[in-house]
Design an enzyme around this catalytic site. Sequence first.
Site, mmCIF file in Angstrom:
data_model
loop_
_atom_site.group_PDB
_atom_site.id
_atom_site.type_symbol
_atom_site.label_atom_id
_atom_site.label_comp_id
_atom_site.label_asym_id
_atom_site.label_seq_id
_atom_site.Cartn_x
_atom_site.Cartn_y
_atom_site.Cartn_z
ATOM 1 N N ARG A 234 27.356 35.607 40.791
ATOM 2 C CA ARG A 234 27.138 36.315 39.534
ATOM 3 C C ARG A 234 26.681 35.265 38.525
ATOM 4 N NH1 ARG A 234 26.922 40.439 41.867
ATOM 5 N NH2 ARG A 234 28.219 42.293 41.628
ATOM 6 N N GLU A 263 21.747 39.479 32.591
ATOM 7 C CA GLU A 263 20.730 40.255 33.299
ATOM 8 C C GLU A 263 20.381 41.515 32.511
ATOM 9 O OE1 GLU A 263 21.834 40.998 37.372
ATOM 10 O OE2 GLU A 263 22.290 38.888 37.713
ATOM 11 N N HIS A 281 17.924 39.655 41.324
ATOM 12 C CA HIS A 281 19.154 40.196 41.922
ATOM 13 C C HIS A 281 18.820 41.029 43.180
ATOM 14 C CE1 HIS A 281 23.592 41.054 40.830
ATOM 15 N NE2 HIS A 281 23.417 41.262 42.118
HETATM 16 N N1 NAD Z 1 23.402 38.546 44.626
HETATM 17 C C1 NAD Z 1 23.863 39.695 45.090
HETATM 18 O O1 NAD Z 1 23.168 40.695 45.199
HETATM 19 C C2 NAD Z 1 25.292 39.778 45.557
HETATM 20 C C3 NAD Z 1 25.575 40.625 46.634
HETATM 21 C C4 NAD Z 1 26.891 40.716 47.063
HETATM 22 C C5 NAD Z 1 27.885 39.999 46.436
HETATM 23 N N2 NAD Z 1 27.576 39.194 45.388
HETATM 24 C C6 NAD Z 1 28.644 38.440 44.731
HETATM 25 O O2 NAD Z 1 29.265 37.627 45.712
HETATM 26 C C7 NAD Z 1 30.664 37.640 45.493
HETATM 27 C C8 NAD Z 1 31.392 37.288 46.783
HETATM 28 O O3 NAD Z 1 31.307 38.358 47.706
HETATM 29 P P1 NAD Z 1 32.157 38.311 49.073
HETATM 30 O O4 NAD Z 1 31.897 39.578 49.802
HETATM 31 O O5 NAD Z 1 31.958 37.021 49.757
HETATM 32 O O6 NAD Z 1 33.629 38.368 48.461
HETATM 33 P P2 NAD Z 1 34.977 37.752 49.052
HETATM 34 O O7 NAD Z 1 36.063 38.502 48.366
HETATM 35 O O8 NAD Z 1 34.944 37.716 50.529
HETATM 36 O O9 NAD Z 1 34.954 36.254 48.530
HETATM 37 C C9 NAD Z 1 35.203 35.977 47.177
HETATM 38 C C10 NAD Z 1 35.356 34.495 46.988
HETATM 39 O O10 NAD Z 1 35.636 34.279 45.594
HETATM 40 C C11 NAD Z 1 36.806 33.476 45.500
HETATM 41 N N3 NAD Z 1 37.551 33.825 44.290
HETATM 42 C C12 NAD Z 1 37.911 35.061 43.868
HETATM 43 N N4 NAD Z 1 38.630 34.963 42.715
HETATM 44 C C13 NAD Z 1 38.722 33.644 42.442
HETATM 45 C C14 NAD Z 1 39.335 32.901 41.396
HETATM 46 N N5 NAD Z 1 40.003 33.518 40.415
HETATM 47 N N6 NAD Z 1 39.235 31.566 41.421
HETATM 48 C C15 NAD Z 1 38.567 30.929 42.418
HETATM 49 N N7 NAD Z 1 37.956 31.575 43.434
HETATM 50 C C16 NAD Z 1 38.033 32.919 43.435
HETATM 51 C C17 NAD Z 1 37.635 33.771 46.745
HETATM 52 O O11 NAD Z 1 38.522 32.724 47.025
HETATM 53 C C18 NAD Z 1 36.512 33.885 47.788
HETATM 54 O O12 NAD Z 1 36.136 32.607 48.216
HETATM 55 C C19 NAD Z 1 30.949 39.036 44.962
HETATM 56 O O13 NAD Z 1 32.113 39.070 44.173
HETATM 57 C C20 NAD Z 1 29.714 39.359 44.157
HETATM 58 O O14 NAD Z 1 29.899 39.083 42.792
HETATM 59 C C21 NAD Z 1 26.298 39.077 44.941
HETATM 60 O O1 DGY Z 2 28.097 42.869 44.298
HETATM 61 C C1 DGY Z 2 27.210 43.385 44.984
HETATM 62 O O2 DGY Z 2 27.450 44.033 46.017
HETATM 63 C C2 DGY Z 2 25.777 43.205 44.573
HETATM 64 O O3 DGY Z 2 25.614 42.286 43.554
HETATM 65 C C3 DGY Z 2 25.124 44.497 44.187
HETATM 66 O O4 DGY Z 2 24.541 45.000 45.323
#
Ligand code: NAD
Ligand code: DGY
Length: 314
Positions: A234, A263, A281
């Site tokens: 993010r 964004e 994104h």
């Molecule tokens: N660019 C995109 O389109 C896109 C798509 C999907 C996800 N994302 C982002 O990626 C992130 C991760 O997704 P995921 O499926 O791997 O999630 P996940 O829950 O498997 O992993 C989250 C990670 O964040 C860490 N984390 C959470 N809270 C924390 C805190 N307070 N302090 C330190 N570390 C912390 C956790 O330890 C873990 O490593 C999502 O939250 C989302 O914002 C972006």
């Molecule tokens: O968090 C997610 O899943 C993405 O950023 C939106 O698709």
Amino acid sequence: MKKLFVSRALPDSVMAALAEHFDVTCRDATRPMGVDECRAALADHDVVLPTLGDAFTADAFTGDIRAKGLANFGVGFNHIDVDAARAVGLVVTNTPGAVTDATADTAMTLILMAARRAGEGERMVRAGDWHGWHPVQMLGMHVSGKTVGIIGMGRIGQAIAKRCTAGFGMKVVFWNRSDKSIDGADQLASVADVCTQADVVVTALAATAETRHIIDAEALSAMQPHAILVNIARGDVVDEAALIEALQSGAIGGAGLDVYEREPTVPDALKALENVVLLPHLGTAALEVREDMGRMALENAVAIAEGRTPPNPV
Ligand SMILES: NC(=O)c1ccc[n+]([C@@H]2O[C@H](COP(=O)([O-])OP(=O)(O)OC[C@H]3O[C@@H](n4cnc5c(N)ncnc54)[C@H](O)[C@@H]3O)[C@@H](O)[C@H]2O)c1
Ligand SMILES: O=C(O)[C@H](O)CO
């Protein structure tokens, strides 16, 4: 039939599946919902299906509420004040897993584009400024055998690690808030340690108050001058102003960004830099991925409407 509010149109197959279970109202806009729209949706529907950036802040939960929960479309839910939702009895769900591979692929796209100067090269060709191959033209970073540093070893972080080791023979180091044992990857004690060692730093953690600006001026100054920062998490996990300064001064070699602090605003200073790859994104932007996310959101919405524990509470 229970009433479902959908904040932005989803793929046709998902809209059709939702309509089999709910009386669906779908908002006719592509921008995120404002807080007044969020409040109105909660007042008139049994379940709300929010999408990225909708303003479900604490204020959104202050009026009359008919809804029993929010079935978010996406894994990231930093646009929802979960504590405020819970305080008024709402459950919040997300779509973990469905997004993992596509987002990791986007990280690889950004790593390779930034390392091999692909955006810069494409702009050169399109501008008619390419005058033919020569041995020292546009030399970039050879990623094979280099070190990738992953900040946040959750589902997406692990999928990136797998791609980097299996596909590119990269060494993986990482920082995670809790201890994690990951085959072929070394956990380091601090974000700064990862930034110091890595040729490519990738942020893959959730956006929370604690992770805001986890990549700040100090973390950037720990990176090597040739190193690249990639952010697919993010926007606000990276201090964008500090990143711009680091890129302008040559403190780091480049960046690849899928997400931004405000964004869809992308600072002109970033757009002016050749050593940054800027994507809108795109992390999960593939039809079958959005359909999987829709299927998960639907299962969660149905469970919420029926008063059952949903499969993916956050
Ligand atoms: N660019 C995109 O389109 C896109 C798509 C999907 C996800 N994302 C982002 O990626 C992130 C991760 O997704 P995921 O499926 O791997 O999630 P996940 O829950 O498997 O992993 C989250 C990670 O964040 C860490 N984390 C959470 N809270 C924390 C805190 N307070 N302090 C330190 N570390 C912390 C956790 O330890 C873990 O490593 C999502 O939250 C989302 O914002 C972006
Ligand atoms: O968090 C997610 O899943 C993405 O950023 C939106 O698709």
